[in-house]
Scaffold this motif. Sequence first.
Motif, PDB file in Angstrom:
ATOM      1  N   GLY A  20       0.814  -1.215   0.000  1.00  0.00           N
ATOM      2  CA  GLY A  20       0.000   0.000   0.000  1.00  0.00           C
ATOM      3  C   GLY A  20       0.844   1.260   0.000  1.00  0.00           C
ATOM      4  N   LEU A  21       1.896   1.278   0.806  1.00  0.00           N
ATOM      5  CA  LEU A  21       2.793   2.432   0.833  1.00  0.00           C
ATOM      6  C   LEU A  21       3.514   2.597  -0.504  1.00  0.00           C
ATOM      7  N   THR A  22       3.819   1.469  -1.134  1.00  0.00           N
ATOM      8  CA  THR A  22       4.451   1.527  -2.452  1.00  0.00           C
ATOM      9  C   THR A  22       3.493   2.133  -3.471  1.00  0.00           C
ATOM     10  N   LEU A  23       2.221   1.829  -3.352  1.00  0.00           N
ATOM     11  CA  LEU A  23       1.227   2.436  -4.246  1.00  0.00           C
ATOM     12  C   LEU A  23       1.205   3.948  -4.071  1.00  0.00           C
ATOM     13  N   VAL A  24       1.301   4.402  -2.832  1.00  0.00           N
ATOM     14  CA  VAL A  24       1.364   5.844  -2.571  1.00  0.00           C
ATOM     15  C   VAL A  24       2.618   6.429  -3.220  1.00  0.00           C
ATOM     16  N   TRP A  25       3.759   5.728  -3.057  1.00  0.00           N
ATOM     17  CA  TRP A  25       4.989   6.205  -3.680  1.00  0.00           C
ATOM     18  C   TRP A  25       4.843   6.279  -5.205  1.00  0.00           C
ATOM     19  N   GLU A  52       9.256   1.736 -11.458  1.00  0.00           N
ATOM     20  CA  GLU A  52       9.248   0.398 -12.067  1.00  0.00           C
ATOM     21  C   GLU A  52       9.441  -0.680 -11.010  1.00  0.00           C
ATOM     22  N   TYR A  53      10.431  -0.492 -10.155  1.00  0.00           N
ATOM     23  CA  TYR A  53      10.671  -1.462  -9.085  1.00  0.00           C
ATOM     24  C   TYR A  53       9.461  -1.541  -8.167  1.00  0.00           C
ATOM     25  N   GLY A  54       8.883  -0.386  -7.899  1.00  0.00           N
ATOM     26  CA  GLY A  54       7.725  -0.332  -7.008  1.00  0.00           C
ATOM     27  C   GLY A  54       6.553  -1.142  -7.526  1.00  0.00           C
ATOM     28  N   MET A  60       3.829  -8.102  -5.954  1.00  0.00           N
ATOM     29  CA  MET A  60       4.226  -9.348  -5.298  1.00  0.00           C
ATOM     30  C   MET A  60       3.983  -9.322  -3.793  1.00  0.00           C
ATOM     31  N   LEU A  61       4.202  -8.189  -3.146  1.00  0.00           N
ATOM     32  CA  LEU A  61       4.018  -8.135  -1.696  1.00  0.00           C
ATOM     33  C   LEU A  61       2.543  -8.124  -1.304  1.00  0.00           C
ATOM     34  N   GLY A  62       1.697  -7.570  -2.151  1.00  0.00           N
ATOM     35  CA  GLY A  62       0.273  -7.516  -1.829  1.00  0.00           C
ATOM     36  C   GLY A  62      -0.503  -8.777  -2.197  1.00  0.00           C
ATOM     37  N   ALA A  63       0.052  -9.589  -3.072  1.00  0.00           N
ATOM     38  CA  ALA A  63      -0.671 -10.756  -3.578  1.00  0.00           C
ATOM     39  C   ALA A  63      -1.050 -11.785  -2.507  1.00  0.00           C
TER      40      ALA A  63
END
Length: 168
Positions: A20-25, A52-54, A60-63
């Motif tokens: 979720g934080l990555t989505l914000v980023w 791209e990395y995000g 993968m982390l949210g799946a």
Amino acid sequence: MPVLSRAYRILIDAMAVIAGLTLVWLMVSIVVSVAMRNAGIQPFAWLFTSAEYGMLYMTMLGAPWLVRERGHVHIELVTSALPGAAQRFVSRVVALLCVLVCALLAWKGVDLVLINIERNDFDVRAYFFPRWLLTVTLPVSFTLMAVEFARFVSGDELLHTGQAGIHE
């Protein structure tokens, strides 16, 4: 066993929070990049690369959390039309197939990580980044997804609710 179960649950939740934080980023990096372009400034190379990395990390982390919450897209049109026993059987077979696919992808992910480490692969676009740090999310996440799908194979809950379009 409750301690291990609790730690596992915390791990899955923590991975979902990071996703979720990555989505914000991703949102911030895209807005900053577009604003910089509109101002006539060349956006930082690391800004695009981190987005791209995000996307990989977020996915993968949210799946595993999505599997646990039955948040993945699946069609219940067929299973909702089946009688109870057939519905349970089909749901468990589908979950078992998901376990097998995830286990295969986790195994191939381990192979990829080991190849990246053996070859000392780096992503060298914006900065030198060891490629295994990207690909390590594949075996970890697919293994955890296999565990989550396995809960639907042998647990009390089913992957399919039998209520097409109702539970969303």
